[in-house]
Design a protein around this motif. Structure first.
Motif, PDB file in Angstrom:
ATOM      1  N   GLY A  37       0.799  -1.222   0.000  1.00 37.47           N
ATOM      2  CA  GLY A  37       0.000   0.000   0.000  1.00 37.47           C
ATOM      3  C   GLY A  37       0.828   1.267   0.000  1.00 37.47           C
ATOM      4  N   LEU A  38       0.117   2.387  -0.065  1.00 41.06           N
ATOM      5  CA  LEU A  38       0.728   3.712  -0.146  1.00 41.06           C
ATOM      6  C   LEU A  38      -0.120   4.710   0.624  1.00 41.06           C
ATOM      7  N   LEU A  39       0.553   5.499   1.443  1.00 41.66           N
ATOM      8  CA  LEU A  39      -0.072   6.624   2.127  1.00 41.66           C
ATOM      9  C   LEU A  39       0.371   7.897   1.433  1.00 41.66           C
ATOM     10  N   ILE A  40      -0.584   8.736   1.035  1.00 39.44           N
ATOM     11  CA  ILE A  40      -0.293  10.060   0.523  1.00 39.44           C
ATOM     12  C   ILE A  40      -0.895  11.057   1.504  1.00 39.44           C
ATOM     13  N   ALA A  41      -0.026  11.910   2.054  1.00 40.06           N
ATOM     14  CA  ALA A  41      -0.449  12.896   3.048  1.00 40.06           C
ATOM     15  C   ALA A  41      -0.327  14.288   2.454  1.00 40.06           C
ATOM     16  N   PHE A  42      -1.424  15.005   2.382  1.00 44.37           N
ATOM     17  CA  PHE A  42      -1.392  16.406   1.976  1.00 44.37           C
ATOM     18  C   PHE A  42      -1.162  17.219   3.241  1.00 44.37           C
ATOM     19  N   ILE A  43      -0.001  17.855   3.293  1.00 43.71           N
ATOM     20  CA  ILE A  43       0.388  18.621   4.467  1.00 43.71           C
ATOM     21  C   ILE A  43       0.993  19.948   4.010  1.00 43.71           C
TER      22      ILE A  43
END
Length: 181
Positions: A37-43
């Motif tokens: 899997g992959l986590l994409i965090a908009f920060i």
């Protein structure tokens, strides 16, 4: 402006993108979409919500990476209007908090718009097939002491890594609105 993220749209496919990090190195989303899997965090750097969770985010993402989950962070704010979010400041912010994942500049804001990101932080957890399985908060500590927190994002991503499916119950992330041009 304070916003909450929308409810998870289970199965929504991650749009492809290629962005540069603050050092000018290119990163393509599909290269990070791994079997766990992959986590994409908009920060961003200036948001008080992100500042509050940044150390916990770094800690939890290290655990995820050790479990084989890939991590990317995207900064979609218009940094020409918010100087604290400039690429140079992104490098400082990442170093200060110990980020061990690429922190990418969404110069045109096209990626933020393609993902329908609404606030910082806004977390998107994808399974190995690039299907959205988590769009919730980092943990239950909010802006308070995190001593006895439940790491909801970490737990969800570990579940996704094992089963390909996210938890049915998710609590929306809360943060500052993305600063659009």
């Amino acid at each position: 402006m304070l916003l909450d993220t929308p409810i998870c749209d289970f199965g929504w496919k991650a749009p492809e993108f290629t962005l540069l990090d603050a050092h000018g190195q290119s990163h393509t989303m599909s290269h990070y979409l791994g079997e766990r899997g992959l986590l994409i965090a908009f920060i961003c750097n200036h948001c008080p919500f992100v500042k509050t969770v940044a150390d916990r985010l770094a800690e939890d993402t290290k655990s995820l990476q050790q479990a084989g989950v890939k991590v990317l962070a995207v900064m979609s704010n218009d940094y020409h209007d918010v100087a604290e979010d400039s690429p140079d400041k992104m490098v400082e912010f990442a170093d200060t908090h110990g980020f061990e994942f690429p922190y990418l500049v969404d110069e045109t804001q096209e990626v933020g718009k393609a993902y329908n990101a609404v606030c910082t932080p806004d977390f998107f957890g994808f399974n190995a097939r690039g299907e959205l399985q988590y769009r919730g908060r980092l943990d239950d500590a909010k802006m308070r002491d995190a001593t006895n927190r439940t790491p909801e994002l970490l737990n969800a991503m570990l579940q996704i890594a094992e089963t390909g499916l996210g938890p049915a119950e998710q609590v929306a992330s809360m943060g500052c609105s993305i600063k659009w041009s």
